[in-house]
Design a protein around this motif. Structure first.
Motif, mmCIF file in Angstrom:
data_model
loop_
_atom_site.group_PDB
_atom_site.id
_atom_site.type_symbol
_atom_site.label_atom_id
_atom_site.label_comp_id
_atom_site.label_asym_id
_atom_site.label_seq_id
_atom_site.Cartn_x
_atom_site.Cartn_y
_atom_site.Cartn_z
ATOM 1 N N THR A 157 0.928 -1.204 -0.182
ATOM 2 C CA THR A 157 -0.143 -0.013 -0.092
ATOM 3 C C THR A 157 0.934 1.278 -0.067
ATOM 4 O OG1 THR A 157 -0.078 -0.082 2.467
ATOM 5 C CG2 THR A 157 -1.903 -1.139 1.089
ATOM 6 N N VAL A 165 -7.629 4.276 -3.914
ATOM 7 C CA VAL A 165 -8.198 3.023 -3.279
ATOM 8 C C VAL A 165 -9.538 3.410 -2.802
ATOM 9 C CG1 VAL A 165 -7.955 1.017 -1.805
ATOM 10 C CG2 VAL A 165 -5.985 1.829 -3.039
ATOM 11 N N LYS A 166 -9.634 4.246 -1.799
ATOM 12 C CA LYS A 166 -10.895 4.649 -1.122
ATOM 13 C C LYS A 166 -11.718 5.084 -1.823
ATOM 14 C CE LYS A 166 -12.456 7.475 2.742
ATOM 15 N NZ LYS A 166 -13.928 7.736 2.126
ATOM 16 N N VAL A 168 -12.422 4.094 -4.991
ATOM 17 C CA VAL A 168 -12.936 2.982 -5.854
ATOM 18 C C VAL A 168 -13.809 2.071 -4.700
ATOM 19 C CG1 VAL A 168 -12.251 0.955 -7.253
ATOM 20 C CG2 VAL A 168 -10.884 3.073 -7.517
ATOM 21 N N TRP A 169 -13.082 1.730 -3.636
ATOM 22 C CA TRP A 169 -14.056 0.995 -2.518
ATOM 23 C C TRP A 169 -15.202 1.671 -2.210
ATOM 24 C CZ3 TRP A 169 -13.986 -3.640 -1.407
ATOM 25 C CH2 TRP A 169 -14.603 -4.026 -0.127
ATOM 26 N N LEU A 172 -17.741 1.029 -5.102
ATOM 27 C CA LEU A 172 -18.230 -0.374 -4.839
ATOM 28 C C LEU A 172 -19.180 -0.793 -3.772
ATOM 29 C CD1 LEU A 172 -14.678 -2.399 -5.217
ATOM 30 C CD2 LEU A 172 -16.491 -2.206 -7.138
ATOM 31 N N LEU A 193 -4.359 -3.415 -8.579
ATOM 32 C CA LEU A 193 -5.175 -2.605 -7.760
ATOM 33 C C LEU A 193 -6.570 -3.236 -7.772
ATOM 34 C CD1 LEU A 193 -5.713 -0.088 -6.004
ATOM 35 C CD2 LEU A 193 -6.345 1.134 -8.231
ATOM 36 N N VAL A 194 -7.052 -3.676 -8.935
ATOM 37 C CA VAL A 194 -8.498 -4.031 -9.017
ATOM 38 C C VAL A 194 -8.554 -5.522 -8.340
ATOM 39 C CG1 VAL A 194 -9.194 -2.592 -10.831
ATOM 40 C CG2 VAL A 194 -7.963 -4.956 -11.432
ATOM 41 N N GLU A 196 -6.662 -6.602 -6.045
ATOM 42 C CA GLU A 196 -6.698 -6.365 -4.532
ATOM 43 C C GLU A 196 -8.091 -5.882 -4.033
ATOM 44 O OE1 GLU A 196 -5.563 -6.424 -0.627
ATOM 45 O OE2 GLU A 196 -4.571 -7.101 -2.353
ATOM 46 N N LEU A 197 -8.725 -5.160 -4.726
ATOM 47 C CA LEU A 197 -10.119 -4.671 -4.419
ATOM 48 C C LEU A 197 -10.972 -5.885 -4.676
ATOM 49 C CD1 LEU A 197 -10.094 -1.109 -5.847
ATOM 50 C CD2 LEU A 197 -10.188 -1.722 -3.738
ATOM 51 N N LYS A 200 -10.595 -8.152 -1.551
ATOM 52 C CA LYS A 200 -11.190 -7.398 -0.178
ATOM 53 C C LYS A 200 -12.797 -7.667 -0.493
ATOM 54 C CE LYS A 200 -11.549 -3.126 2.139
ATOM 55 N NZ LYS A 200 -11.608 -3.605 3.464
ATOM 56 N N ALA A 201 -13.257 -7.627 -1.634
ATOM 57 C CA ALA A 201 -14.786 -7.576 -1.777
ATOM 58 C C ALA A 201 -15.227 -8.906 -1.769
ATOM 59 C CB ALA A 201 -15.105 -7.225 -3.323
#
Length: 350
Positions: A157, A165-166, A168-169, A172, A193-194, A196-197, A200-201
């Motif tokens: 990070t 990141v925040k 985009v999150w 989502l 990045l996507v 990792e997102l 997390k999702a």
């Protein structure tokens, strides 16, 4: 009197006849004490053999990344429970107490145990052996989890990326947002990045299904459709691209799916060509795109777009030391690299 006697005696004989059958059945438990346990031991061996045979099939299926059917799992559990129960019963038989200081067997205990052994064999073991014939197929093809959404220990990070990141999150998690875009020059780490997102999702169970497809510079529509379908357990047979798109649309409509289309070079016709639902039919679906060109996103109707910039000097050095490891110490020439060149070099590797 004879008639009267006949009337009186006949029911008595009938009752005696009715009683004789269950009495004899109960007596047989005692008479066949040894035989019932011998039969039980033989049936346990058959069940153990069958259990091992099924276990070998299950092991082979698991190694082939297949999903074991629930009825097979239930059968295996019941078999283990039954075998344990039978083995305990057989062991207890060897320790039977005897009457009159051991001079004769305890008939009451023999009767009870013989009855249990008989019923265990006929009611449980025989049924399980018969049921094994109905277990086929053992398994079905599974859809293995996308390894790109497995926790990545090498993911770093960076403060300069925190806001991206925040944003985009948050998008989502925003029910009003359908399309999300991440854009920037090649090699900045948009795919990382996507991924990792997406991980997390998946961890937060934000979506029922998460699918990532690389589009590339020369997109193959049928390949993209097939990749999405496979992840969604949707089976195509002999459909053409248009029919595949219709089927895809029906599968995704009003669902809760995150579809990540990575590395888009030119605008895609999402609903007409690929079969991805329009905004009105999206349900809780979301689309996440990555591309080098903001114009591509805007032409596809994506308004929630976030740009990715290059790393600053300190972050580039952190990434360099992470990737190079001991080489940082062993090769002193690294210290002479111009920091600006270093930043560009490692931004291009991401």
């Amino acid at each position: 009197m004879a008639d009267i006697a006949g009337v009186v005696v006949s029911p008595v004989l009938q009752v005696a006849e009715w009683l004789a059958v269950p009495i004899w059945r109960q007596f047989k438990y005692l008479l066949n004490y040894t035989t019932n346990f011998k039969n039980l031991e033989e049936e346990v061996k058959k069940l153990e053999y069958t259990r091992d045979k099924v276990h070998r099939k299950v092991t082979a299926a698991v190694r082939n990344v297949e999903e074991i059917n629930q009825n097979v799992k239930d059968w295996q559990k019941e078999v283990e429970k039954t075998i344990t129960k039978a083995e305990q019963m057989i062991q207890e038989k060897a320790n039977d107490p005897r009457c009159f200081k051991g001079l004769c067997p305890n008939f009451v205990i023999h009767y009870r145990k013989s009855k249990k052994a008989f019923k265990l064999k006929h009611d449980d073991i025989d049924r399980l052996l018969q049921k094994e014939k109905e277990l086929s197929p053992i398994s079905k093809p599974s859809n293995p989890p996308d390894r790109r959404f497995i926790s990545n220990e090498d993911y770093l990070t960076f403060e300069s990326r925190n806001s991206l990141v925040k944003n985009v999150w948050d998008a989502l998690n925003d029910e009003n947002v359908y399309m999300i875009g991440v854009y920037g020059m090649g090699g900045l780490g948009k795919t990382t990045l996507v991924e990792e997102l997406g991980r997390k999702a998946k961890e937060d169970k934000l979506f029922e299904d998460i699918v990532l497809v690389e589009v590339s510079e020369s997109p193959d529509v049928k390949k993209i459709q097939t990749t999405i379908a496979k992840k969604l357990d949707l089976k195509f047979q002999n459909e053409n691209e248009s029919e595949m798109a219709d089927k895809m649309y029906s599968r995704m409509k009003d669902n809760n799916i995150l579809l990540i289309l990575d590395n888009i070079w030119e605008p895609l016709e999402l609903d007409k060509t690929l079969g991805i639902p329009r905004r009105a039919d999206r349900g809780r679906n979301k689309l996440l795109f990555t591309t080098r060109n903001l114009d591509v996103l805007e032409r596809m109707g994506s308004t929630n777009n976030f740009g990715m910039g290059i790393l600053n000097k300190e972050e580039a050095w952190t990434l360099f030391t992470k990737m190079a490891g001991n080489c940082v110490i062993e090769f002193s020439f690294v210290c002479f690299l111009d920091q600006h060149i270093l930043i560009l070099f490692f931004n291009s590797l991401m």
